[in-house]
Design a protein around this motif. Structure first.
Motif, mmCIF file in Angstrom:
data_model
loop_
_atom_site.group_PDB
_atom_site.id
_atom_site.type_symbol
_atom_site.label_atom_id
_atom_site.label_comp_id
_atom_site.label_asym_id
_atom_site.label_seq_id
_atom_site.Cartn_x
_atom_site.Cartn_y
_atom_site.Cartn_z
ATOM 1 N N ILE A 28 -48.434 -8.988 -21.321
ATOM 2 C CA ILE A 28 -49.416 -10.070 -21.154
ATOM 3 C C ILE A 28 -49.963 -10.025 -19.721
ATOM 4 O O ILE A 28 -51.167 -10.089 -19.490
ATOM 5 C CB ILE A 28 -48.770 -11.443 -21.458
ATOM 6 C CG1 ILE A 28 -48.269 -11.479 -22.910
ATOM 7 C CG2 ILE A 28 -49.762 -12.580 -21.206
ATOM 8 C CD1 ILE A 28 -47.531 -12.757 -23.293
ATOM 9 N N PHE A 32 -53.853 -9.286 -18.120
ATOM 10 C CA PHE A 32 -54.620 -10.146 -17.219
ATOM 11 C C PHE A 32 -55.054 -9.383 -15.958
ATOM 12 O O PHE A 32 -56.136 -9.618 -15.424
ATOM 13 C CB PHE A 32 -53.810 -11.401 -16.846
ATOM 14 C CG PHE A 32 -53.480 -12.272 -18.039
ATOM 15 C CD1 PHE A 32 -54.297 -12.253 -19.168
ATOM 16 C CD2 PHE A 32 -52.359 -13.099 -18.033
ATOM 17 C CE1 PHE A 32 -53.997 -13.038 -20.277
ATOM 18 C CE2 PHE A 32 -52.064 -13.895 -19.138
ATOM 19 C CZ PHE A 32 -52.871 -13.870 -20.260
ATOM 20 N N ILE A 179 -47.464 -16.057 -16.331
ATOM 21 C CA ILE A 179 -48.199 -15.469 -17.451
ATOM 22 C C ILE A 179 -48.670 -16.562 -18.412
ATOM 23 O O ILE A 179 -49.532 -16.336 -19.246
ATOM 24 C CB ILE A 179 -47.380 -14.392 -18.207
ATOM 25 C CG1 ILE A 179 -46.090 -14.983 -18.756
ATOM 26 C CG2 ILE A 179 -47.082 -13.191 -17.321
ATOM 27 C CD1 ILE A 179 -46.133 -15.163 -20.237
ATOM 28 N N GLY A 180 -48.143 -17.768 -18.266
ATOM 29 C CA GLY A 180 -48.577 -18.899 -19.097
ATOM 30 C C GLY A 180 -49.856 -19.546 -18.597
ATOM 31 O O GLY A 180 -50.397 -20.447 -19.237
ATOM 32 N N TYR A 181 -50.341 -19.132 -17.432
ATOM 33 C CA TYR A 181 -51.549 -19.724 -16.846
ATOM 34 C C TYR A 181 -52.532 -18.616 -16.450
ATOM 35 O O TYR A 181 -52.739 -18.316 -15.281
ATOM 36 C CB TYR A 181 -51.198 -20.611 -15.645
ATOM 37 C CG TYR A 181 -50.409 -21.817 -16.076
ATOM 38 C CD1 TYR A 181 -51.056 -23.004 -16.414
ATOM 39 C CD2 TYR A 181 -49.020 -21.745 -16.214
ATOM 40 C CE1 TYR A 181 -50.336 -24.101 -16.881
ATOM 41 C CE2 TYR A 181 -48.293 -22.831 -16.677
ATOM 42 C CZ TYR A 181 -48.957 -24.007 -17.009
ATOM 43 O OH TYR A 181 -48.252 -25.078 -17.468
ATOM 44 N N PRO A 182 -53.160 -17.995 -17.468
ATOM 45 C CA PRO A 182 -54.032 -16.845 -17.196
ATOM 46 C C PRO A 182 -55.190 -17.155 -16.248
ATOM 47 O O PRO A 182 -55.527 -16.339 -15.398
ATOM 48 C CB PRO A 182 -54.554 -16.446 -18.580
ATOM 49 C CG PRO A 182 -54.084 -17.448 -19.540
ATOM 50 C CD PRO A 182 -53.009 -18.257 -18.899
ATOM 51 N N TRP A 183 -55.783 -18.358 -16.374
ATOM 52 C CA TRP A 183 -56.935 -18.689 -15.533
ATOM 53 C C TRP A 183 -56.523 -18.671 -14.074
ATOM 54 O O TRP A 183 -57.198 -18.108 -13.233
ATOM 55 C CB TRP A 183 -57.496 -20.076 -15.904
ATOM 56 C CG TRP A 183 -58.079 -20.063 -17.269
ATOM 57 C CD1 TRP A 183 -59.365 -19.771 -17.581
ATOM 58 C CD2 TRP A 183 -57.396 -20.299 -18.498
ATOM 59 N NE1 TRP A 183 -59.533 -19.805 -18.943
ATOM 60 C CE2 TRP A 183 -58.357 -20.125 -19.535
ATOM 61 C CE3 TRP A 183 -56.094 -20.622 -18.849
ATOM 62 C CZ2 TRP A 183 -58.044 -20.286 -20.890
ATOM 63 C CZ3 TRP A 183 -55.781 -20.781 -20.186
ATOM 64 C CH2 TRP A 183 -56.746 -20.616 -21.186
ATOM 65 N N THR A 218 -42.654 -16.911 -25.611
ATOM 66 C CA THR A 218 -42.840 -16.412 -24.247
ATOM 67 C C THR A 218 -43.819 -17.273 -23.433
ATOM 68 O O THR A 218 -43.506 -17.716 -22.321
ATOM 69 C CB THR A 218 -43.362 -14.954 -24.283
ATOM 70 O OG1 THR A 218 -42.432 -14.168 -25.032
ATOM 71 C CG2 THR A 218 -43.501 -14.375 -22.897
ATOM 72 N N VAL A 219 -44.976 -17.543 -24.042
ATOM 73 C CA VAL A 219 -46.006 -18.286 -23.308
ATOM 74 C C VAL A 219 -45.565 -19.744 -23.117
ATOM 75 O O VAL A 219 -45.709 -20.318 -22.028
ATOM 76 C CB VAL A 219 -47.353 -18.204 -24.055
ATOM 77 C CG1 VAL A 219 -48.390 -19.124 -23.419
ATOM 78 C CG2 VAL A 219 -47.854 -16.757 -24.068
ATOM 79 N N GLN A 223 -44.981 -21.808 -19.634
ATOM 80 C CA GLN A 223 -45.660 -23.067 -19.313
ATOM 81 C C GLN A 223 -44.663 -24.180 -19.019
ATOM 82 O O GLN A 223 -44.865 -24.983 -18.108
ATOM 83 C CB GLN A 223 -46.595 -23.458 -20.469
ATOM 84 C CG GLN A 223 -47.798 -22.508 -20.547
ATOM 85 C CD GLN A 223 -48.596 -22.639 -21.832
ATOM 86 O OE1 GLN A 223 -48.164 -23.264 -22.801
ATOM 87 N NE2 GLN A 223 -49.773 -22.009 -21.841
#
Lengths: 301, 432, 130
Positions: A28, A32, A179-183, A218-219, A223
C-alpha cells in the motif's frame, strides 16, 4: 482533500501478483510513493520485506526502478546514486525504502551519516515494528509489551523515538505518516520532493502477519493507531513542528479513542498485562507531552 | 597518413614527479576523471583520500567527495554513484576492507564497474598497521579483479588501467589495485605522471552495462531462482577469464603510449633460463629481483616471477615458467592458519606440485625482509633440494634469519608472558 | 529472459550532444552498453510471484447495485487488483471490479468500502459450483 482520487491515472502503481503477503501495508505504501512521485522516483531498497515483495527475477513487482542493496547500506548507496544522477543533470527523486530494522538498527549509522551530510534524497522508514521478513523478531521499533518470536513474554524495551533522532540532525524535513492516511502521506512525499537535502518520512505500517490480525484490517488498524493517539502524525519543517490532521485535534486526550480499541484487535498484545498496558499508555502520553511542549515553546499551543 | 598513424602510437613522456605511492594513486584517479570518491580514512590509506580532497579543493580535479561515516558506507556510496552512471573510486586498508566485505560481493554480482585501491596492512587483533597481504588476498573469491603493484609507478599505471579494464564490456567486474602499506604508500619514488590527453586517449568514456534511474522500472538484485543464480555465477567466472585478454590488450596499448608495457599478467625477471624461481606478489618482489642478481653472481641461476594480477589468475604464465624448474619458492606475506600461505596454495595448484616447491612465510605484520634475507632463503632452499632431491614444503617460516618448518609440534613463537599467566591463575583461583 | 539483448543506449549530458562532441573534456559522457552477460536485472511486470489469485481463501464479490464508485477500494488495494470500470454501474456510476487472477483475498476492499458493497465469500463456494 489534497488530491482527487479519480483524477489519478489508472495505471499499475504496484504490480499485481507480487510476493507481498495478503493485506501487506508495504505494498500500500509503495503504491502511494508511486502515486505521489510519478515517474521520477528511483528506489533504493535494503534487505527487508520489500526485497521479497518484488518477487522473482526476471520480473519485479513495483512500478519503479529499484536498486537493491545490502542491509546496512541503503542511505550510503542512495547518497552515491543521488550524487551521480545530479552530476549527470538528472532530476530523479531518489527514495530509500527501508524497514524498521534497516533504519533504526543495522542501517542507523549510514542514515545518520547521510542526514548529517545533507544528501539529497527522501528516506522512508516503513515501520512494521519488528523484523517481519525473517519471521517477526523484535526490533528497536517494537512497542513495549508486544509479542514477537524473540520476545515471547512481551517486549521489555520501548520504541526508539526515531523521527526525533533524525530531526536532531537538523535536516530540513522530517515527518511521520501512516498507510491509513494516503492524502497526508502523499502530500508529505510531494513536499519532501520539493525540498533539497535530506528528507525523512517515518511511515507507520501495521503488518497482519506479525501483529496477528485479520489481513482485511490493515487500513483500519493503521487508522486506529492514529485515532487512539498511539501513532502521531506530524512534520518538522526547518525545525518547526506541526501536527497534522487528525492528530492535531488529539492533543486533547478526551478526543482520542481508547487505546484498547487499537490493542484488542492485535494478537501480539493478547497477553498484555494491566501493568504492560499502563506502561504502554505512559509511553504514548510521554510522546504527546514532548510534542505539546515543543508546540507550546513555538507558541502554537 | 602513415606518418600520422605512427605519430599517434609514439611514446609520449610524462612529467617525472617524486611522490608517495598513495599520491600516485590519487593522481591516477584524477587523470581517470573519476567523478565521485567516497572513502573513510584508515592508516595507511589516508594520503589517497587527503590528496584527492586537496586536488578537488584546488579545482584541479572535477569530482565530488562523499565524506562517509564508515568503509561499509564508502563502498556502498561509491557503488551507488557507479550505478548512477559516473566513474567512482574508493580506497581502504585492512579492517576497512573487512568492514566493507559484504559490499564487495554485492558490487561484483551486480556487474557494475568500480575501482578501489587497497593499501595492504595487517589485520588485528592485536593492532598492527604494517604491511601484510591477508587483507587483499581475502578479496580473492569476491568477483573483483585484483592486481598488485610493485612500485609507485605501477600503482599509478595499474589504477588508470583498472578503470579501462573494468569498464570493458567483455569484463564488467569491479577491480582492486593493491599497494603495500608504508613500503609504497608512504615512500617517495620518482613517478612519471602521464599527460591528461594521453590518459583521455587511453581511457574511453565511462561504459557500463546499465544504470538504475527514472525512465525504466528495472530492479537490480531482487530474488532470483537458484538455477539462474548459478548461471549468473558462472557468467562472472567466464568474464573473469575473459578479463585476461582485455588486460593484455590494454597493457599493450598503455605501453605504446607511455613506454611502460603492462601486457603481461606476470612480470618475469630472468626466469626463462632459471633453474630456481621466486614467485610472489607486491613490493618485496623488487627485492627478489636484486636477490636474483646476487644469486646469479654466486652461480645460482635464479629468476623471479611476480604475479601482477591475482584475479584473473595467471595460470598459463605460471605453468610456462614454473613447470620445468628445479624448485619454485613462493614468498607469502600472510598465512592461512593451519595450512600454508595463500599464494603458495594458488601457485602449487597451478603447477600441480610438479617441481620442488617451498612456501616461505615471512614479512608478516611488516617484519622487514630485504634482498639479503631473500638470498638467505634461496640458499636454504637450494641446500634442501640438493640434499633431498625433490622437496615439497608448503610452509617454511623465515623469521629474523632463522628457518622454522611449520610441522606439527611446538613452535618457537612467543608465549604469553609468565607474569600475565600468573595473574590470570590467581584471579580464577580466587573465584573458585 | 536475458536483458543483454537490449539495444545499447547512449546518454550524454542533459540533452546536449553538441557539448559533448565539441568539448575536449569527455568527463560527463556515459555509454550504456550491455555487452553479453547475465545481469541480475528484472523488469516491472505483473505476476512476479505467479498467479497469486490461487492464494485466496475468500473472494471479494462486488455488488454493482450498491457500489457508489468512490474509488476507496481501488486506492487501498495492496495488490492493484481492483479495476474501476468507468460509468459501468446500473446508475451510470463508476464500478469496482476485481482481477481474480491476482487478487490475494485480503479483504481490505470490503473493510474500507463505505457502503458495504463488497462481500467476502469463501472460495469453497465457487469450487462446489464448478
Amino acid at each position: 482533500m489534497a488530491f482527487n482520487i479519480k483524477a489519478l491515472p489508472k495505471k499499475n502503481y504496484i504490480m499485481p501478483g507480487n510476493a507481498a503477503c495478503p493485506g501487506c501495508p508495504e505494498n500500500i505504501g509503495l503504491k502511494f510513493v508511486s502515486m505521489a512521485l510519478g515517474e521520477k522516483a528511483t528506489l533504493v531498497v535494503p534487505a527487508g520485506c520489500t526485497s521479497v515483495i518484488q518477487g522473482l527475477w526476471p520480473r519485479q513487482g513495483t512500478s519503479m526502478p529499484v536498486l537493491n542493496i545490502v542491509f546496512a547500506a541503503a542511505a550510503s548507496a542512495a547518497s552515491g546514486l543521488s550524487r551521480a544522477l545530479r552530476i549527470r543533470g538528472k532530476d530523479d527523486i531518489v527514495v530509500v525504502w527501508a524497514g524498521d530494522g534497516g533504519t533504526a538498527d543495522i542501517g542507523l549509522q549510514a542514515l545518520s551519516g547521510a542526514a548529517e551530510r545533507g544528501e539529497d534524497f527522501i528516506y522512508i522508514c516503513v515501520d512494521n515494528e519488528a523484523y517481519m521478513n525473517t519471521g517477526i523478531q523484535r526490533s528497536s521499533l517494537t512497542p513495549h509489551g508486544a509479542w514477537t518470536t524473540t520476545t515471547h513474554r512481551g517486549n521489555p524495551g520501548r520504541k526508539k523515538p526515531l523521527p526525533q533522532i533524525v530531526a536532531a540532525h537538523r535536516v530540513p524535513y522530517v515527518a511521520t505518516a501512516s498507510i491509513g492516511y494516503p492524502w497526508d502521506f502523499i502530500s508529505k512525499l510531494k513536499k519532501a520532493a520539493s525540498i533539497k537535502g535530506f528528507k525523512y518520512i517515518h511511515l507507520h505500517a501495521p503488518c497482519p502477519v506479525g501483529w496477528r490480525f485479520d489481513p482485511g484490517l490493515t487500513v483500519k488498524i493503521a487508522q486506529l493507531a492514529v485515532e487512539t493517539g498511539a501513532w502521531i502524525l506530524y512534520e518538522h519543517e526547518n525545525g518547526k513542528l506541526k501536527l497534522n490532521p487528525p492528530s492535531n485535534k488529539l492533543v486533547d486526550p478526551s478526543k482520542r479513542k481508547p487505546l484498547e480499541e487499537y490493542i484488542k484487535l492485535q494478537g501480539r498484545f493478547r497477553h498484555l498485562t494491566d501493568r504492560d498496558l499502563e506502561e504502554l499508555k505512559k509511553e504514548i502520553e510521554e510522546n504527546w507531552r514532548e510534542i505539546t511542549a515543543i508546540l507550546r515553546a513555538q507558541g502554537d499551543l | 597518413m602513415a606518418l600520422e598513424a605512427e605519430e599517434k602510437t609514439r611514446v609520449r613522456r610524462g612529467t617525472i614527479v617524486p611522490m608517495r605511492g598513495n599520491e600516485a594513486v590519487a593522481y591516477a584517479v584524477k587523470l581517470s576523471r573519476a567523478r565521485v570518491v567516497a572513502a573513510y580514512p584508515i592508516t595507511p590509506q589516508t594520503i589517497i583520500v587527503e590528496k584527492i580532497d586537496e586536488l578537488i579543493s584546488k579545482g584541479e580535479m572535477d569530482a565530488e567527495m562523499i565524506h562517509v561515516e564508515s568503509e561499509h558506507s564508502a563502498l556502498a556510496a561509491t557503488y551507488g554513484a557507479a550505478v548512477g552512471g559516473v566513474r567512482a573510486f574508493t580506497a581502504t586498508s585492512s579492517h576497512g576492507l573487512m568492514y566493507m566485505y559484504e559490499v564487495l560481493w554485492w558490487v561484483a554480482g551486480s556487474r557494475v564497474p568500480v575501482v578501489m585501491a587497497v593499501v595492504t596492512r595487517a589485520i588485528g587483533a592485536p593492532w598492527n598497521i604494517h604491511v601484510e597481504h591477508s587483507d587483499i588476498l581475502s578479496t580473492r573469491d569476491t568477483g573483483w579483479l585484483v592486481a598488485m603493484a610493485e612500485n609507485n609507478q605501477e600503482a599509478l599505471d595499474l589504477t588508470v588501467m583498472m578503470f579501462r579494464v573494468t569498464e570493458d564490456p567483455r569484463v564488467y567486474l569491479p577491480g582492486i589495485v593493491g599497494l603495500d602499506g608504508f613500503i609504497l604508500s608512504h615512500t617517495v619514488e620518482p613517478v612519471e605522471v602521464p599527460d591528461q590527453e594521453l590518459v583521455d586517449e587511453f581511457l574511453p568514456p565511462r561504459r557500463q552495462p546499465y544504470t538504475i534511474e527514472s525512465g525504466a522500472p528495472i530492479a537490480m538484485g531482487n530474488i532470483i531462482p537458484d538455477e539462474a543464480f548459478e548461471e549468473h555465477r558462472m557468467d562472472m567466472h567466464e568474464s573473469m577469464r575473459e578479463a585476461r585478454r582485455v588486460i593484455e590488450e590494454a597493457g599493450r596499448e598503455y605501453g605504446k603510449l607511455t613506454g611502460r608495457d603492462y601486457s603481461g599478467l606476470v612480470e618475469c625477471y630472468k626466469c626463462s633460463d632459471a633453474d630456481y624461481l621466486f614467485v610472489g606478489i607486491g613490493s618485496w618482489m623488487g627485492d627478489a629481483k636484486i636477490a636474483v642478481d646476487a644469486l646469479r653472481e654466486k652461480g645460482l641461476r635464479f629468476g623471479a616471477l611476480r604475479l601482477r594480477w591475482i584475479r584473473p589468475f595467471p595460470w598459463d604464465e605460471l605453468r610456462e615458467y614454473g613447470l620445468e624448474k628445479k624448485a619454485v619458492i613462493v614468498l607469502d606475506r600472510s598465512i592461512s592458519f593451519g595450512y600454508a600461505g595463500p599464494v603458495f596454495l594458488e601457485v602449487s595448484s597451478a603447477l600441480e606440485a610438479k617441481p620442488s616447491m617451498v612456501g616461505v612465510l615471512a614479512g608478516v605484520g611488516g617484519v622487514d625482509v630485504n634482498y639479503e634475507d631473500i638470498v638467505k632463503i634461496a640458499e636454504h632452499v637450494v641446500s634442501l633440494v640438493e640434499e633431498k632431491g625433490r622437496v615439497y614444503v608448503p610452509a617454511l617460516w623465515y623469521h629474523l634469519g632463522e628457518f622454522y618448518p611449520m610441522k606439527p609440534g611446538p613452535l618457537p613463537t612467543r608465549k604469553t608472558p609468565r607474569h600475565v599467566n600468573k595473574l590470570l591463575e590467581e584471579l580464577w583461583s580466587k573465584k573458585s | 529472459m536475458r536483458l543483454s539483448s537490449r539495444k545499447p543506449r547512449k546518454s550524454l549530458l542533459p540533452g546536449d550532444t553538441a557539448l559533448a562532441d565539441s568539448s575536449p573534456s569527455r568527463k560527463d559522457e556515459l555509454v550504456v552498453e550491455p555487452g553479453d552477460h547475465f545481469y541480475p536485472l528484472s523488469i516491472a511486470a505483473p505476476g512476479s510471484m505467479g498467479r497469486t489469485g490461487s492464494w485466496r481463501i475468500q473472494r471479494p464479490v462486488v455488488d454493482a447495485e450498491k457500489c457508489i464508485g468512490c474509488y476507496l477500494c481501488w486506492l487501498y488495494c495492496p495488490d492493484n487488483t481492483i479495476i474501476m470500470r468507468e460509468k459501468a454501474g446500473p446508475r451510470g456510476q463508476d464500478v469496482a471490479s476485481i482481477d481474480y487472477e491476482y487478487c490475494k483475498g485480503c479483504g481490505i476492499c470490503a473493510n474500507v468500502c463505505p457502503v458495504n458493497a463488497i462481500e467476502m465469500v469463501d472460495e469453497s463456494k465457487f469450487i462446489s459450483q464448478s
